[in-house]
Design an enzyme around this catalytic site. Structure first.
Site, short mmCIF file in Angstrom:
data_model
loop_
_atom_site.label_atom_id
_atom_site.label_comp_id
_atom_site.label_asym_id
_atom_site.label_seq_id
_atom_site.Cartn_x
_atom_site.Cartn_y
_atom_site.Cartn_z
CB SER A 160 -0.86 0.01 1.27
OG SER A 160 -1.52 1.26 1.41
CE1 TYR A 201 -3.73 -1.52 5.59
CE2 TYR A 201 -3.54 0.72 4.73
CZ TYR A 201 -3.72 -0.64 4.52
OH TYR A 201 -3.88 -1.11 3.24
C1 8X3 Z 1 -4.98 1.71 1.21
C2 8X3 Z 1 -4.39 3.06 0.94
O1 8X3 Z 1 -4.53 5.51 1.65
O2 8X3 Z 1 -6.05 4.01 2.77
O3 8X3 Z 1 -4.04 0.71 1.30
O4 8X3 Z 1 -3.73 3.97 3.29
S1 8X3 Z 1 -4.70 4.17 2.23
#
Ligand code: 8X3
Length: 252
Positions: free
Chosen positions: A133, A146
């Protein structure tokens, strides 16, 4: 007729995973569609003439079942299963969310890779595509757990490429930016559809799952000597994580 090359796609029950399974099947691969939701992968496998395996990538016994279903030869592994849970700042984030993100985005990838490497090696011309990502490239507010996990995905990919250098296995990471799928943001915000919709509000054409699937299909179609280390893809409207062009109703 030659035997089709085999691909495994994890997280194939929806979004980028399902689109990738379709794209690889359209390119002639026999696709093993793996995800926790059996009904979904069975429907997808029936649609594309592939095979369904119910599998939780965070559970090593479940992953052993996937490896048994794949057998002793594999050509492409797409480690796509992943996700974001929560958007709280570091100060108030829930450690259970962070643990779950590390489990699926990093340890899940580890489990599946370890289980399927022997078959990739035996296939004689393997490819691993890890779904990273842009969150694995930069930090953003509320994204701490994340971004930490997706930086993990990036670094594990790089490590694996170093460790397997000299073997007939290519290792790539795709790092998508804003991709509108039916589940990613809804899951992140605990089912709050309004919050999920706000992420894409006014963005003219965010990427969709098929756009990312096309990148996987392309990488899988390349000759064996050609390794795409990493590929960052974003919609035209997103120049950087915080630089997103949005139009209001009155502009359109
Ligand atoms: C998803 C991209 O911008 O939500 O993997 O982190 S973001």
């Amino acid at each position: 007729m030659s035997t089709p090359r085999t691909a495994v796609v994890t997280g194939a029950s929806s979004g980028i995973g399902a689109a990738t399974a379709r794209a690889l099947a359209a390119d002639g691969f026999h696709v093993v569609c793996a995800a926790r939701r059996r009904d979904r992968v069975e429907a997808l496998a029936a649609e594309i003439g592939g095979e369904a395996v119910a599998c939780d990538v965070t559970d090593r016994a479940s992953v052993a079942g996937l490896a048994a279903a794949v057998g002793d030869r594999l050509h492409v592994l797409v480690n796509n299963a992943g996700g974001a849970f929560g958007s709280e700042p570091v100060e108030s984030a829930d450690p259970d969310d962070w643990r779950a993100m590390y489990e699926v985005n990093v340890l899940g990838l580890l489990n599946v890779t370890q289980a399927l490497l022997p078959a990739l090696r035996a296939g004689g011309d393997g490819l691993i595509v890890n779904m990273g990502s842009t969150a694995g490239r930069v930090a953003y507010e509320g994204g701490g757990g994340y971004t930490a996990a997706k930086h993990g995905t990036q670094v594990v990919t790089e490590t694996l490429r170093l460790e397997l250098c000299g073997e007939p296995i290519r290792i790539s990471e795709i790092a998508p930016g804003m991709v509108r799928t039916e589940e990613f943001s809804v899951v992140r915000f605990g089912g709050d559809q309004a919050k999920a919709d706000a992420v894409y509000a006014g963005v003219p054409e965010p990427l969709v799952a098929e756009d990312v699937a096309e990148a996987v299909r392309w990488i899988a179609s390349l000759p064996s000597h050609y390794n795409v280390d990493e590929l960052v893809i974003r919609p035209r409207a997103q120049a950087a994580q915080h630089k997103v062009h949005r139009v209001s109703d009155s502009d359109s």
